[in-house]
Design a protein around this motif. Structure first.
Motif, PDB file in Angstrom:
ATOM      1  N   ILE A 293       8.996   1.729   3.012  1.00  0.00           N
ATOM      2  CA  ILE A 293       8.132   1.713   4.188  1.00  0.00           C
ATOM      3  C   ILE A 293       7.302   2.984   4.318  1.00  0.00           C
ATOM      4  CG2 ILE A 293       9.847   2.712   5.758  1.00  0.00           C
ATOM      5  CD1 ILE A 293       7.493  -0.224   6.591  1.00  0.00           C
ATOM      6  N   PHE A 294       7.777   4.087   3.762  1.00  0.00           N
ATOM      7  CA  PHE A 294       7.071   5.354   3.893  1.00  0.00           C
ATOM      8  C   PHE A 294       5.864   5.470   2.971  1.00  0.00           C
ATOM      9  CE2 PHE A 294      11.560   6.217   4.915  1.00  0.00           C
ATOM     10  CZ  PHE A 294      11.413   6.651   6.220  1.00  0.00           C
ATOM     11  N   HIS A 295       5.687   4.504   2.084  1.00  0.00           N
ATOM     12  CA  HIS A 295       4.648   4.639   1.056  1.00  0.00           C
ATOM     13  C   HIS A 295       3.615   3.514   1.103  1.00  0.00           C
ATOM     14  CE1 HIS A 295       7.369   7.671  -0.453  1.00  0.00           C
ATOM     15  NE2 HIS A 295       8.320   6.771  -0.563  1.00  0.00           N
ATOM     16  N   LEU A 296       3.454   2.861   2.240  1.00  0.00           N
ATOM     17  CA  LEU A 296       2.488   1.767   2.343  1.00  0.00           C
ATOM     18  C   LEU A 296       1.084   2.265   2.030  1.00  0.00           C
ATOM     19  CD1 LEU A 296       3.692   0.094   5.670  1.00  0.00           C
ATOM     20  CD2 LEU A 296       4.132  -0.681   3.326  1.00  0.00           C
ATOM     21  N   PRO A 297       0.325   1.528   1.206  1.00  0.00           N
ATOM     22  CA  PRO A 297      -1.034   1.980   0.862  1.00  0.00           C
ATOM     23  C   PRO A 297      -1.963   2.014   2.070  1.00  0.00           C
ATOM     24  CG  PRO A 297      -0.609  -0.232   0.007  1.00  0.00           C
ATOM     25  CD  PRO A 297       0.695   0.301   0.484  1.00  0.00           C
ATOM     26  N   GLN A 298      -1.774   1.112   3.011  1.00  0.00           N
ATOM     27  CA  GLN A 298      -2.547   1.145   4.246  1.00  0.00           C
ATOM     28  C   GLN A 298      -1.690   0.643   5.402  1.00  0.00           C
ATOM     29  OE1 GLN A 298      -4.218  -0.840   1.618  1.00  0.00           O
ATOM     30  NE2 GLN A 298      -2.853  -2.559   2.058  1.00  0.00           N
ATOM     31  N   LEU A 299      -2.123   0.987   6.608  1.00  0.00           N
ATOM     32  CA  LEU A 299      -1.394   0.560   7.796  1.00  0.00           C
ATOM     33  C   LEU A 299      -1.662  -0.920   8.040  1.00  0.00           C
ATOM     34  CD1 LEU A 299       0.359   1.826  10.090  1.00  0.00           C
ATOM     35  CD2 LEU A 299      -1.741   1.878  11.455  1.00  0.00           C
ATOM     36  N   PRO A 300      -0.624  -1.753   8.098  1.00  0.00           N
ATOM     37  CA  PRO A 300      -0.851  -3.188   8.302  1.00  0.00           C
ATOM     38  C   PRO A 300      -1.282  -3.486   9.740  1.00  0.00           C
ATOM     39  CG  PRO A 300       1.502  -2.713   8.342  1.00  0.00           C
ATOM     40  CD  PRO A 300       0.817  -1.427   7.964  1.00  0.00           C
ATOM     41  N   LYS A 301      -1.954  -4.603   9.911  1.00  0.00           N
ATOM     42  CA  LYS A 301      -2.298  -5.048  11.260  1.00  0.00           C
ATOM     43  C   LYS A 301      -1.109  -5.748  11.912  1.00  0.00           C
ATOM     44  CE  LYS A 301      -7.239  -5.660  10.304  1.00  0.00           C
ATOM     45  NZ  LYS A 301      -8.361  -6.634  10.243  1.00  0.00           N
ATOM     46  N   ARG A 302      -0.312  -6.435  11.081  1.00  0.00           N
ATOM     47  CA  ARG A 302       0.846  -7.178  11.589  1.00  0.00           C
ATOM     48  C   ARG A 302       2.065  -6.844  10.733  1.00  0.00           C
ATOM     49  NH1 ARG A 302      -1.468 -12.914  10.379  1.00  0.00           N
ATOM     50  NH2 ARG A 302      -1.953 -11.684   8.505  1.00  0.00           N
ATOM     51  N   MET A 303       3.194  -6.716  11.407  1.00  0.00           N
ATOM     52  CA  MET A 303       4.429  -6.425  10.696  1.00  0.00           C
ATOM     53  C   MET A 303       5.565  -7.242  11.303  1.00  0.00           C
ATOM     54  SD  MET A 303       6.519  -2.798  10.238  1.00  0.00           S
ATOM     55  CE  MET A 303       5.264  -2.085   9.184  1.00  0.00           C
ATOM     56  N   LEU A 304       6.367  -7.830  10.436  1.00  0.00           N
ATOM     57  CA  LEU A 304       7.602  -8.488  10.852  1.00  0.00           C
ATOM     58  C   LEU A 304       8.759  -7.595  10.445  1.00  0.00           C
ATOM     59  CD1 LEU A 304       9.406 -10.832  11.821  1.00  0.00           C
ATOM     60  CD2 LEU A 304       9.170 -11.830   9.521  1.00  0.00           C
TER      61      LEU A 304
END
Length: 455
Positions: A164-175
């Motif tokens: 989770i700390f390495h996401l390429p971009q911030l998502p609009k939606r997360m489950l």
């Protein structure tokens, strides 16, 4: 001595393992430590340290809003940049990992950056080089690892708290799947970073094991923060959509679509493939190393500390266990860790601070209780206009007047509970709390001004 290459071989260079290695070396032991990933372990690399930095970042949005009520005018609309945060946190993790390495090197601990497997009561095999090391004592400190329980079709499309700390971009939606503290902390912080978060949990309420009044109030606060909660529900399967997003099909209700599915359904002791059972070490039902109060396994020369034992899975506990082991085995100063009164925090917003027994645990243990509680609006919110509340609760044994537990929900609960934990560990009574002069104005003063027990 000549029969052994080292006096102590430590498998795992996390918080517990490095503390044990350094203390043992300080007592004159020859120590070698092996780490197959990065030095620092879960807490430093992919756990409490980077997560807490993310939590700090997530709270600035409300700080900017609150500032207006105190007369501040910002020059423009605040804007959040995910790569800046992500990379800054990664750099801090690298710095801390380097400090852990320097600490080991300064203690003259031999470092092997490869996987190590136990081959016998006194033998460890290094997997990359094939070197066999004979050790007088072996310490297993490999921590825990995220699991998706139970496994489901498409489960590999989800990510764990490791990634989770390495996401390429911030998502609009997360489950977020799970109802424990890891799931809640990430759901809370990402919601405050502007992500539309849905939290799905199979239980009827979140945060099992914590005080019921705190659980209910945190659940309501997460809803108020805009998180969609779907309780009493499980994920049957996850599929990838043409645009790369995920669709989670649930046992009840409509499917949920999100760019990221974070699976935080639990962690298991990281013992798979370590060769422990073949060496005669008894493992428990979830793979934990079964140990006694001295952290000794069923094989006298093999010990274990930290999350791999599944006792109290907190970094400071692992550190103390490692220290106690090293002092006892190599320093001639035997002592054990008290696991009964350990303060803990959940870094949601609002956060939780807890020490001692919950009300439910105290009743189950047969105590007759006086319960004191206070719920109030913090001073800052009277001007900021934010509708937040702080909740505090004392669990007191009627017979002895001893404070059995303290539970706080609100700003700085984690900081407050650390100091309160000293009092509870020392066996403070409600009378001790009452005769303590309040520090005014503060939220924490409520802990020493509650006079009337709940009816």
């Amino acid at each position: 001595m000549a029969d052994f290459d080292v006096d102590l071989f430590v498998i795992g260079a996390g918080s517990g393992g490095t503390r044990a290695a350094r203390i043992a070396s300080g007592h004159g032991a020859r120590v070698m430590i092996a780490e197959e990933d990065r030095i620092g372990g879960t807490c430093v690399i992919r756990g409490c340290v980077p997560k807490k930095l993310f939590v700090y970042a997530s709270r600035f949005a409300e700080d900017f809003e609150d500032a207006a009520g105190f007369g501040w005018t910002l020059p423009g609309e605040p804007r959040f940049d995910w790569p800046t945060l992500r990379d800054a946190v990664a750099n801090e993790v690298t710095r801390l990992s380097g400090l852990y390495r320097k600490g080991l090197e300064g203690a003259k601990v031999q470092i092997r950056e490869e996987r190590a497997v136990v081959e016998g009561p006194h033998e460890v095999r290094l997997q990359k080089t094939g070197e066999l090391v004979r050790a007088r004592h072996i310490l297993v400190a490999t921590g825990g690892w995220p699991t998706f329980e139970p496994p489901i079709p498409g489960g590999e499309l989800g990510i764990s708290s490791n990634e989770i700390f390495h996401l390429p971009q911030l998502p609009k939606r997360m489950l977020v799947v799970g109802g424990g503290y890891i799931a809640l902390e990430f759901a809370s912080l990402f919601a405050r970073l502007g992500v539309a978060v849905t939290l799905l949990h199979r239980g009827d309420n979140i945060l099992r094991g914590f005080d019921e009044d705190v659980r209910v109030r945190l659940r309501d606060a997460l809803k108020e923060a805009g998180i969609t909660l779907r309780l009493g529900c499980t994920v049957d399967r996850i599929e990838e959509l043409p645009d790369g997003s995920r669709r989670a099909h649930c046992a009840h209700g409509d499917p949920i679509e999100a760019e990221v599915v974070l699976v935080a359904t639990g962690r298991r002791p990281n013992t798979k493939g370590l060769g422990l059972e073949a060496a005669g070490v008894k493992l428990g039902p979830v793979g934990e190393v079964m140990v006694d109060e001295n952290s000794a396994s069923s094989v006298p020369s093999i010990h274990a500390v930290g999350d791999v034992t599944n006792r109290v899975n907190l970094t400071p506990v692992a550190i103390r266990e490692g220290h106690a082991f090293a002092d006892s085995v190599f320093g001639g100063k035997p002592w054990t860790v008290d696991h009964l009164t350990v303060a803990s925090a959940v870094f949601t917003t609002p956060e939780i601070g807890s020490v001692g027994l919950t009300e439910q645990q105290a009743y189950a243990a047969g105590y007759e209780l006086s319960v004191f509680e206070s719920a109030f609006r913090p001073m800052k919110a009277t001007i900021s206009g934010r509708q937040e509340r702080i909740y505090m609760k004392l669990i007191v044994d009627k017979k002895s007047d001893r404070v059995l537990g303290v539970h706080i929900l609100g700003h700085d609960a984690g900081e407050i509970i650390q100091a309160v934990g000293i009092a509870v560990t020392m066996g403070a009574t409600k009378a001790d709390f009452d005769r303590t002069v309040a520090l005014h104005p503060s939220a924490a003063e409520e802990l020493v001004t509650m006079r009337t027990p709940r009816a």
